[in-house]
Design a protein around this motif. Structure first.
Motif, PDB file in Angstrom:
ATOM      1  N   GLY A 228       3.458  13.953   9.825  1.00 27.90           N
ATOM      2  CA  GLY A 228       2.252  13.796  10.622  1.00 27.90           C
ATOM      3  C   GLY A 228       2.352  14.453  11.985  1.00 27.90           C
ATOM      4  N   SER A 229       3.471  14.250  12.681  1.00 30.22           N
ATOM      5  CA  SER A 229       3.630  14.841  14.013  1.00 30.22           C
ATOM      6  C   SER A 229       3.719  16.355  13.934  1.00 30.22           C
ATOM      7  CB  SER A 229       4.867  14.264  14.710  1.00 30.22           C
ATOM      8  OG  SER A 229       6.036  14.478  13.931  1.00 30.22           O
ATOM      9  N   ALA A 230       4.364  16.881  12.883  1.00 33.51           N
ATOM     10  CA  ALA A 230       4.433  18.335  12.708  1.00 33.51           C
ATOM     11  C   ALA A 230       3.038  18.916  12.494  1.00 33.51           C
ATOM     12  CB  ALA A 230       5.334  18.668  11.518  1.00 33.51           C
ATOM     13  N   LEU A 231       2.206  18.198  11.728  1.00 33.87           N
ATOM     14  CA  LEU A 231       0.839  18.644  11.490  1.00 33.87           C
ATOM     15  C   LEU A 231       0.014  18.603  12.769  1.00 33.87           C
ATOM     16  CD1 LEU A 231      -1.222  19.522   9.323  1.00 33.87           C
ATOM     17  CD2 LEU A 231      -1.797  17.109   9.039  1.00 33.87           C
ATOM     18  N   ALA A 232       0.200  17.545  13.576  1.00 28.33           N
ATOM     19  CA  ALA A 232      -0.546  17.427  14.836  1.00 28.33           C
ATOM     20  C   ALA A 232      -0.211  18.567  15.781  1.00 28.33           C
ATOM     21  CB  ALA A 232      -0.240  16.084  15.497  1.00 28.33           C
ATOM     22  N   ILE A 233       1.073  18.928  15.840  1.00 29.40           N
ATOM     23  CA  ILE A 233       1.501  20.010  16.724  1.00 29.40           C
ATOM     24  C   ILE A 233       0.931  21.343  16.252  1.00 29.40           C
ATOM     25  CG2 ILE A 233       3.519  21.349  17.467  1.00 29.40           C
ATOM     26  CD1 ILE A 233       5.069  18.627  17.349  1.00 29.40           C
ATOM     27  N   ARG A 234       0.889  21.534  14.934  1.00 29.60           N
ATOM     28  CA  ARG A 234       0.425  22.798  14.373  1.00 29.60           C
ATOM     29  C   ARG A 234      -1.091  22.937  14.426  1.00 29.60           C
ATOM     30  NH1 ARG A 234       2.843  22.199  10.027  1.00 29.60           N
ATOM     31  NH2 ARG A 234       1.162  21.798   8.536  1.00 29.60           N
ATOM     32  N   LYS A 235      -1.819  21.842  14.156  1.00 26.36           N
ATOM     33  CA  LYS A 235      -3.274  21.906  14.040  1.00 26.36           C
ATOM     34  C   LYS A 235      -4.012  21.465  15.301  1.00 26.36           C
ATOM     35  CE  LYS A 235      -3.357  23.258   9.721  1.00 26.36           C
ATOM     36  NZ  LYS A 235      -3.923  24.556   9.307  1.00 26.36           N
ATOM     37  N   GLY A 236      -3.337  20.693  16.194  1.00 21.84           N
ATOM     38  CA  GLY A 236      -3.959  20.310  17.456  1.00 21.84           C
ATOM     39  C   GLY A 236      -4.908  19.130  17.351  1.00 21.84           C
ATOM     40  N   ASN A 237      -5.891  19.075  18.266  1.00 23.42           N
ATOM     41  CA  ASN A 237      -6.755  17.909  18.412  1.00 23.42           C
ATOM     42  C   ASN A 237      -7.620  17.621  17.182  1.00 23.42           C
ATOM     43  OD1 ASN A 237      -5.747  17.767  20.968  1.00 23.42           O
ATOM     44  ND2 ASN A 237      -7.603  18.490  21.988  1.00 23.42           N
TER      45      ASN A 237
END
Length: 261
Positions: A228-237
């Motif tokens: 989840g955190s990797a996805l948040a960093i890659r995809k943003g807000n």
């Protein structure tokens, strides 16, 4: 497994599979937008754990699972260190005080408190978090007054109940400190970890933690937090907003099962 409900104690393998799935989803969503406890606590109640034990289990699983998300945010330089260093001690203190209070209340009353507070956690979770913000430039006044007070109050809530804490931190940092959503999420992990530790100490002292049950769930939660955190960093807000919608649908489904049961 003797604390599980009668059906789940007899089918404990299915209970672990169910809780493992819930722990993974909770970690995935919590690493992005907070609110993982809104999955874990109803899940533990669903399989028959006493309310205070359900809260203790949630703290153990969330504490270790959050480390994966913190690692990803650290590696990608999303942490605002001056905020983290000031707020962590107050998150610890607030959560310890809140957990000490909840373990001193009769279990029947705790169950009613949980059911009463879940809608509050949902409302916090649904509060819009996507207003435009400027870069985070903090005055000393904000840093040494707003940050400690916010962390103390939200930390107390985390120790006393928990679900929705990550979302509360994100909202506070986004609106009060004007951080972007990803930085708010990153710093919320640090404070959520600290408050989890503070609450976990109180639950361990009170004997409200089942370590054997927690081990497979921690692994599932860590995997969810990492992805989840990797996805948040890659995809943003944008992914944060989508995760909020998804998590709410899952939450209502889990509560519906609980009430029907």
């Amino acid at each position: 497994m003797e604390l599980l409900g009668a059906y789940w104690a007899e089918h404990w393998i299915f209970a672990i599979i169910l809780l493992g799935t819930i722990a993974f989803i909770a970690g995935f969503v919590d690493s992005i937008a907070g609110g993982g406890g809104l999955f874990l606590v109803p899940g533990f109640l669903l399989v028959g754990l006493p309310p205070q034990v359900a809260l203790g289990q949630e703290k153990l699983v969330s504490t270790l699972g959050t480390l994966a998300a913190i690692r990803n945010f650290l590696v990608n330089s999303k942490m605002v260190w001056k905020v983290a260093l000031v707020g962590v001690p107050f998150s610890l203190l607030g959560a310890y005080l809140g957990a000490n209070l909840i373990v001193s209340i009769p279990q029947e009353t705790v169950g009613k408190i949980i059911l009463t507070l879940i809608p509050f956690g949902i409302l916090i979770f649904l509060t819009p978090k996507d207003r435009p913000v400027q870069e985070h430039v903090l005055s000393h006044g904000m840093l040494f007054t707003v940050v400690p007070l916010t962390c103390l109050v939200i930390g107390f809530y985390d120790g006393f109940f928990g679900p929705g804490t990550g979302s509360m931190f994100i909202i506070a940092f986004h609106y009060l400190l004007k951080m972007d959503l990803v930085s708010s999420s990153a710093n919320s992990k640090t404070f959520n970890f600290a408050s989890n530790i503070g609450a976990l100490v109180a639950f361990v002292i009170a004997g409200k933690v089942i370590y054997l049950l927690a081990l497979p769930l921690v692994a599932c939660n860590i995997l969810g937090n990492h992805l989840g955190s990797a996805l948040a960093i890659r995809k943003g807000n944008d992914v944060v907003r989508k995760a909020l919608v998804f998590s709410m649908l899952c939450l209502f489904a889990s509560l519906g099962v609980k009430y029907l049961a």
